[in-house]
Write a protein that holds these residues in place. Structure first.
Motif, PDB file in Angstrom:
ATOM      1  N   UNK A 133       0.832  -1.195   0.000  1.00  0.00           N
ATOM      2  CA  UNK A 133       0.000   0.000   0.000  1.00  0.00           C
ATOM      3  C   UNK A 133       0.869   1.249   0.000  1.00  0.00           C
ATOM      4  N   UNK A 134       0.257   2.365  -0.369  1.00  0.00           N
ATOM      5  CA  UNK A 134       0.994   3.622  -0.409  1.00  0.00           C
ATOM      6  C   UNK A 134       1.628   3.933   0.946  1.00  0.00           C
ATOM      7  N   UNK A 135       0.879   3.705   2.014  1.00  0.00           N
ATOM      8  CA  UNK A 135       1.419   3.990   3.347  1.00  0.00           C
ATOM      9  C   UNK A 135       2.632   3.125   3.641  1.00  0.00           C
ATOM     10  N   UNK A 136       2.613   1.873   3.155  1.00  0.00           N
ATOM     11  CA  UNK A 136       3.765   0.987   3.354  1.00  0.00           C
ATOM     12  C   UNK A 136       5.007   1.585   2.702  1.00  0.00           C
ATOM     13  N   UNK A 137       4.855   2.036   1.454  1.00  0.00           N
ATOM     14  CA  UNK A 137       6.002   2.564   0.731  1.00  0.00           C
ATOM     15  C   UNK A 137       6.530   3.834   1.371  1.00  0.00           C
ATOM     16  N   UNK A 138       5.624   4.679   1.831  1.00  0.00           N
ATOM     17  CA  UNK A 138       6.064   5.905   2.486  1.00  0.00           C
ATOM     18  C   UNK A 138       6.832   5.599   3.768  1.00  0.00           C
ATOM     19  N   UNK A 139       6.339   4.625   4.521  1.00  0.00           N
ATOM     20  CA  UNK A 139       7.034   4.230   5.760  1.00  0.00           C
ATOM     21  C   UNK A 139       8.391   3.612   5.435  1.00  0.00           C
TER      22      UNK A 139
END
Length: 205
Positions: free
Chosen positions: A12-18
């Motif tokens: 997910x986008x949040x995963x990549x940002x983290x």
């Protein structure tokens, strides 16, 4: 031909940002390992056939931002999977945001690199819309088609653009910046070509 291991759910986008934030803070070796892991997981999700990503993965840079992908992948070798992903996402962003300029370079270079023009597969008019469509199709090929073909199309496109840059560059010092950009375009092409060879050999990671 070997492919990256399957993963049970999309990144997910949040995963990549983290993960990008973690990458920026980590040691070089840890950042490189994370680059390989995220690239393999992303391609695996897109190619497993159980969750058709549609435009979601093609438009990943629009969702998470190019800076996030840069933190994850920009430092990877250009002939690695994360390096190839970075080059193709950068290409798509460039074609989308600077379509007129890219189209001008491409139209100039295609007669100078006729074989690469055929491989790149841009529509004959090569207007900004055709350029953007090509970039979407090439990136989508990573997830829906033959990955090595997608990499080779990206490489061919970079070669045509490099030829156009060199032709249009002014003589003397005024053209040095364009010649340097052409060199970077050719380097991207070479990296993508080697990545395609590695995929066919089952060694791309």
């Amino acid at each position: 031909m070997s492919e990256p291991p399957r993963h049970s759910r999309p990144i997910l986008a949040a995963d990549l940002e983290r993960l990008a934030a973690s990458s920026a803070e980590g040691e070089p070796s840890a950042r490189l390992e994370l680059a390989h892991a995220t690239a393999a997981a992303l391609v695996s999700v897109g190619r497993d056939g159980t969750d058709d990503p549609g435009d979601r993965l093609v438009r990943l840079a629009d969702t998470v931002g190019l800076d996030t992908l840069a933190e994850l992948w920009r430092g990877a070798p250009p002939d690695s999977l994360p390096g190839a992903l970075w080059a193709l996402y950068l290409l798509r962003t460039w074609c989308t945001e600077n379509g007129s300029e890219v189209a001008r370079l491409y139209r100039t270079g295609r007669s100078l690199a006729p074989v690469d023009e055929v491989v790149a597969g841009v529509q004959d008019d090569a207007d900004p819309e055709a350029i953007a469509s090509m970039a979407d199709t090439v990136l989508g090929g990573l997830y829906h088609g033959d990955l090595d073909v997608a990499l080779e199309r990206g490489a061919a496109f970079f070669r045509v653009v490099a030829a156009g840059r060199l032709f249009l560059a002014p003589d003397g010092p005024d053209g040095n910046a364009e010649r340097e950009r052409a060199g970077r375009n050719r380097a991207c092409a070479d990296g993508l070509g080697r990545a395609a060879d590695a995929w066919r050999a089952g060694t791309l990671r």
